[in-house]
Motif scaffolding. Structure first.
Motif, PDB file in Angstrom:
ATOM      1  N   ARG A   2       0.364  -1.135   0.206  1.00 57.86           N
ATOM      2  CA  ARG A   2      -0.214   0.454  -0.221  1.00 57.86           C
ATOM      3  C   ARG A   2       0.987   1.573   0.152  1.00 57.86           C
ATOM      4  O   ARG A   2       0.708   2.469  -0.341  1.00 57.86           O
ATOM      5  CB  ARG A   2      -1.240   0.006   1.112  1.00 57.86           C
ATOM      6  N   PHE A   3       2.250   1.038   0.879  1.00 59.95           N
ATOM      7  CA  PHE A   3       2.978   2.553   1.142  1.00 59.95           C
ATOM      8  C   PHE A   3       3.715   2.549  -0.568  1.00 59.95           C
ATOM      9  O   PHE A   3       4.133   3.376  -1.480  1.00 59.95           O
ATOM     10  CB  PHE A   3       3.999   1.895   2.129  1.00 59.95           C
ATOM     11  N   LEU A   4       4.513   1.659  -1.185  1.00 62.29           N
ATOM     12  CA  LEU A   4       4.791   1.331  -2.582  1.00 62.29           C
ATOM     13  C   LEU A   4       4.375   1.885  -3.158  1.00 62.29           C
ATOM     14  O   LEU A   4       4.503   2.040  -3.995  1.00 62.29           O
ATOM     15  CB  LEU A   4       5.661   0.251  -2.368  1.00 62.29           C
ATOM     16  N   ALA A   5       3.121   1.150  -3.635  1.00 62.98           N
ATOM     17  CA  ALA A   5       2.038   1.888  -5.036  1.00 62.98           C
ATOM     18  C   ALA A   5       2.087   3.168  -4.615  1.00 62.98           C
ATOM     19  O   ALA A   5       2.128   4.247  -5.573  1.00 62.98           O
ATOM     20  CB  ALA A   5       0.362   0.994  -4.492  1.00 62.98           C
ATOM     21  N   ASN A   6       1.818   3.813  -3.944  1.00 65.64           N
ATOM     22  CA  ASN A   6       1.974   5.500  -3.146  1.00 65.64           C
ATOM     23  C   ASN A   6       2.868   5.727  -3.466  1.00 65.64           C
ATOM     24  O   ASN A   6       3.186   7.499  -4.393  1.00 65.64           O
ATOM     25  CB  ASN A   6       1.838   6.333  -2.433  1.00 65.64           C
ATOM     26  N   ILE A   7       4.346   5.360  -3.363  1.00 58.49           N
ATOM     27  CA  ILE A   7       5.656   6.196  -3.717  1.00 58.49           C
ATOM     28  C   ILE A   7       5.634   5.687  -5.143  1.00 58.49           C
ATOM     29  O   ILE A   7       6.486   6.693  -5.751  1.00 58.49           O
ATOM     30  CB  ILE A   7       6.256   5.137  -3.283  1.00 58.49           C
ATOM     31  N   LEU A   8       5.471   4.812  -5.771  1.00 53.85           N
ATOM     32  CA  LEU A   8       5.715   4.173  -6.986  1.00 53.85           C
ATOM     33  C   LEU A   8       4.662   5.558  -8.049  1.00 53.85           C
ATOM     34  O   LEU A   8       5.221   5.787  -9.136  1.00 53.85           O
ATOM     35  CB  LEU A   8       5.361   3.290  -7.887  1.00 53.85           C
ATOM     36  N   HIS A   9       3.785   5.550  -7.528  1.00 55.25           N
ATOM     37  CA  HIS A   9       2.675   7.035  -8.256  1.00 55.25           C
ATOM     38  C   HIS A   9       3.129   8.065  -8.607  1.00 55.25           C
ATOM     39  O   HIS A   9       3.767   9.044  -9.422  1.00 55.25           O
ATOM     40  CB  HIS A   9       1.497   6.836  -7.896  1.00 55.25           C
ATOM     41  N   ALA A  10       3.414   8.306  -7.410  1.00 56.43           N
ATOM     42  CA  ALA A  10       4.334  10.218  -7.195  1.00 56.43           C
ATOM     43  C   ALA A  10       5.666  10.118  -7.725  1.00 56.43           C
ATOM     44  O   ALA A  10       5.812  10.882  -8.739  1.00 56.43           O
ATOM     45  CB  ALA A  10       4.806   9.853  -4.986  1.00 56.43           C
ATOM     46  N   LEU A  11       6.427   8.949  -8.035  1.00 54.04           N
ATOM     47  CA  LEU A  11       8.216   9.300  -8.873  1.00 54.04           C
ATOM     48  C   LEU A  11       7.650   8.686  -9.965  1.00 54.04           C
ATOM     49  O   LEU A  11       8.499   9.514 -11.089  1.00 54.04           O
ATOM     50  CB  LEU A  11       8.776   7.955  -7.895  1.00 54.04           C
ATOM     51  N   THR A  12       6.196   8.574 -10.805  1.00 54.83           N
ATOM     52  CA  THR A  12       6.125   8.146 -12.080  1.00 54.83           C
ATOM     53  C   THR A  12       5.064   9.432 -12.673  1.00 54.83           C
ATOM     54  O   THR A  12       6.122  10.241 -12.919  1.00 54.83           O
ATOM     55  CB  THR A  12       5.300   6.760 -12.160  1.00 54.83           C
ATOM     56  N   LEU A  13       4.598  10.088 -11.493  1.00 51.71           N
ATOM     57  CA  LEU A  13       4.140  11.392 -11.925  1.00 51.71           C
ATOM     58  C   LEU A  13       5.071  12.717 -11.994  1.00 51.71           C
ATOM     59  O   LEU A  13       4.944  13.190 -12.945  1.00 51.71           O
ATOM     60  CB  LEU A  13       3.770  11.299 -10.652  1.00 51.71           C
ATOM     61  N   ARG A  14       6.246  12.395 -11.364  1.00 51.55           N
ATOM     62  CA  ARG A  14       7.623  13.288 -11.233  1.00 51.55           C
ATOM     63  C   ARG A  14       8.017  12.598 -12.432  1.00 51.55           C
ATOM     64  O   ARG A  14       9.451  13.420 -13.117  1.00 51.55           O
ATOM     65  CB  ARG A  14       8.353  13.600  -9.895  1.00 51.55           C
ATOM     66  N   SER A  15       7.957  11.683 -13.208  1.00 50.21           N
ATOM     67  CA  SER A  15       9.126  10.805 -14.187  1.00 50.21           C
ATOM     68  C   SER A  15      10.010  10.626 -13.795  1.00 50.21           C
ATOM     69  O   SER A  15      11.289  10.786 -14.345  1.00 50.21           O
ATOM     70  CB  SER A  15       9.086  12.677 -15.271  1.00 50.21           C
ATOM     71  N   PHE A  16      10.000  10.619 -12.206  1.00 48.73           N
ATOM     72  CA  PHE A  16      11.391   9.538 -11.360  1.00 48.73           C
ATOM     73  C   PHE A  16      11.770   8.293 -12.464  1.00 48.73           C
ATOM     74  O   PHE A  16      13.131   7.682 -13.143  1.00 48.73           O
ATOM     75  CB  PHE A  16      11.705   9.850 -11.139  1.00 48.73           C
ATOM     76  N   ILE A  17      10.745   7.305 -13.078  1.00 46.09           N
ATOM     77  CA  ILE A  17      10.518   6.354 -13.118  1.00 46.09           C
ATOM     78  C   ILE A  17       9.789   6.192 -13.744  1.00 46.09           C
ATOM     79  O   ILE A  17       8.710   7.377 -14.393  1.00 46.09           O
ATOM     80  CB  ILE A  17      10.184   5.312 -12.036  1.00 46.09           C
ATOM     81  N   VAL A  18       9.802   5.439 -14.523  1.00 45.87           N
ATOM     82  CA  VAL A  18       9.155   4.298 -16.046  1.00 45.87           C
ATOM     83  C   VAL A  18       8.573   2.955 -15.964  1.00 45.87           C
ATOM     84  O   VAL A  18       9.637   1.916 -14.858  1.00 45.87           O
ATOM     85  CB  VAL A  18       9.312   4.835 -17.021  1.00 45.87           C
ATOM     86  N   LEU A  19       7.693   2.082 -16.170  1.00 50.21           N
ATOM     87  CA  LEU A  19       7.310   1.087 -16.184  1.00 50.21           C
ATOM     88  C   LEU A  19       7.629   0.655 -17.681  1.00 50.21           C
ATOM     89  O   LEU A  19       6.993   0.808 -18.806  1.00 50.21           O
ATOM     90  CB  LEU A  19       5.667   1.290 -16.082  1.00 50.21           C
ATOM     91  N   THR A  20       8.510  -0.299 -17.417  1.00 50.60           N
ATOM     92  CA  THR A  20       9.123  -0.712 -18.652  1.00 50.60           C
ATOM     93  C   THR A  20       8.726  -2.642 -18.491  1.00 50.60           C
ATOM     94  O   THR A  20       7.569  -2.793 -17.672  1.00 50.60           O
ATOM     95  CB  THR A  20      10.376  -1.170 -18.389  1.00 50.60           C
ATOM     96  N   PRO A  21       8.580  -3.272 -19.363  1.00 52.57           N
ATOM     97  CA  PRO A  21       8.047  -4.893 -19.403  1.00 52.57           C
ATOM     98  C   PRO A  21       8.835  -5.379 -18.339  1.00 52.57           C
ATOM     99  O   PRO A  21       8.953  -6.535 -18.168  1.00 52.57           O
ATOM    100  CB  PRO A  21       7.968  -5.418 -20.780  1.00 52.57           C
ATOM    101  N   ASP A  22      10.237  -5.297 -18.264  1.00 51.08           N
ATOM    102  CA  ASP A  22      10.571  -5.571 -16.718  1.00 51.08           C
ATOM    103  C   ASP A  22      10.887  -5.002 -15.452  1.00 51.08           C
ATOM    104  O   ASP A  22      11.134  -5.591 -14.596  1.00 51.08           O
ATOM    105  CB  ASP A  22      12.724  -5.440 -17.308  1.00 51.08           C
TER     106      ASP A  22
END
Lengths: 115, 158
Positions: free
Chosen positions: B34-54
């Motif tokens: 539940r925390f990781l999901a929020n953090i990943l969402h926040a980091l994705t919104l700020r373009s620090f991370i992206v979701l790839t096939p891996d």
């Protein structure tokens, strides 16, 4: 909604039948001044506190966020720009943490375990 | 621009080892979903991370000035303060702090001990390949005189 509008709105909800005269008597604010405030004139800190006290009397709870708002107003009066920026960053960071842990739009009650 | 919180840094550090799917991130960081999901969402919104096939990966196209901002001195200090706060508030006293009279002779001993610890930290071998991030250790060291320490706080306020 601005803080002033919030406090006036809450006051009206708690005292829907109060006339301007009754509001003036209760808050200690002059009648014509009450009229002006209800019609958008900028509220002074003492006037805000008077309304908050009146709300507190009825609801037996301090106006939501009252202490924080008073602190913020005091900070704006006494702190310089650098200090205010530090506070802003601190609060922003705290809000960011909250969103990371609880998601947006979720206010956690005081006794709820955070993590 | 908001700097990273230490929990976001933890996730970024995990992903910097290579793209990771969600389950691997949970295992590496020991963060609940539940925390990781929020953090990943926040980091994705700020373009620090992206979701790839891996899995989640660092955004290689992040502008260098944005990367520089989250890695600058001020940002790192903010994160360090968070970690210190956590160590200070731990129930089993993870962090010791004492004010003591240290003679000139003992100051040399103290400085040598601190240097030893610093050297020890510098010469630690690299982590094994799959060492989970949550098992790394946070180490704090350093000392200064009481007066200058408080003066810096005043300087920060005055």
């Amino acid at each position: 909604m601005s803080l002033q509008n919030r406090v006036l709105s809450e006051y009206r909800q708690l005292y829907p039948q109060h006339t301007l005269r009754e509001t003036s008597l209760q808050t200690g604010i002059q009648l014509t001044r009450v009229f002006r405030l209800m019609n958008g004139a900028a509220m002074k800190l003492e006037e805000f506190e008077s309304f908050s006290n009146a709300i507190g009397l009825k609801s037996q709870a301090e106006f939501q966020g009252g202490a924080f708002q008073r602190c913020a107003l005091k900070a704006q009066q006494v702190l310089n720009e650098i200090e205010l920026n530090k506070l802003t960053e601190l609060i922003g960071r705290h809000i960011h943490w909250h969103i990371l842990i609880h998601g947006e739009n979720n206010k956690i009650v005081v006794d709820q375990n955070i993590a | 621009m908001q700097s990273l919180t230490s929990v976001e840094r933890l996730v970024i550090e995990s992903i910097s080892q290579g793209p990771k799917p969600l389950k691997a991130l949970m295992q590496d960081t020991r963060l609940e979903l539940r925390f990781l999901a929020n953090i990943l969402h926040a980091l994705t919104l700020r373009s620090f991370i992206v979701l790839t096939p891996d899995g989640y990966a660092l955004n290689k196209h992040l502008p260098p000035e944005e990367l520089a901002q989250i890695n600058n001195e001020k940002s790192r200090q903010s994160e360090a303060m968070e970690l210190l706060e956590s160590l200070c508030s731990s129930k089993d006293k993870k962090l010791g702090l004492r004010k003591a009279w240290v003679s000139e002779k003992d100051r040399k001993v103290l400085n040598a001990l601190i240097r030893n610890l610093e050297d020890f930290m510098q010469t630690l071998p690299a982590a094994p390949k799959n060492a989970p991030l949550h098992e790394y250790t946070v180490v704090v060291w350093g000392a200064d005189q009481y007066g200058p320490t408080v003066q810096r706080l005043i300087g920060g306020i005055a």
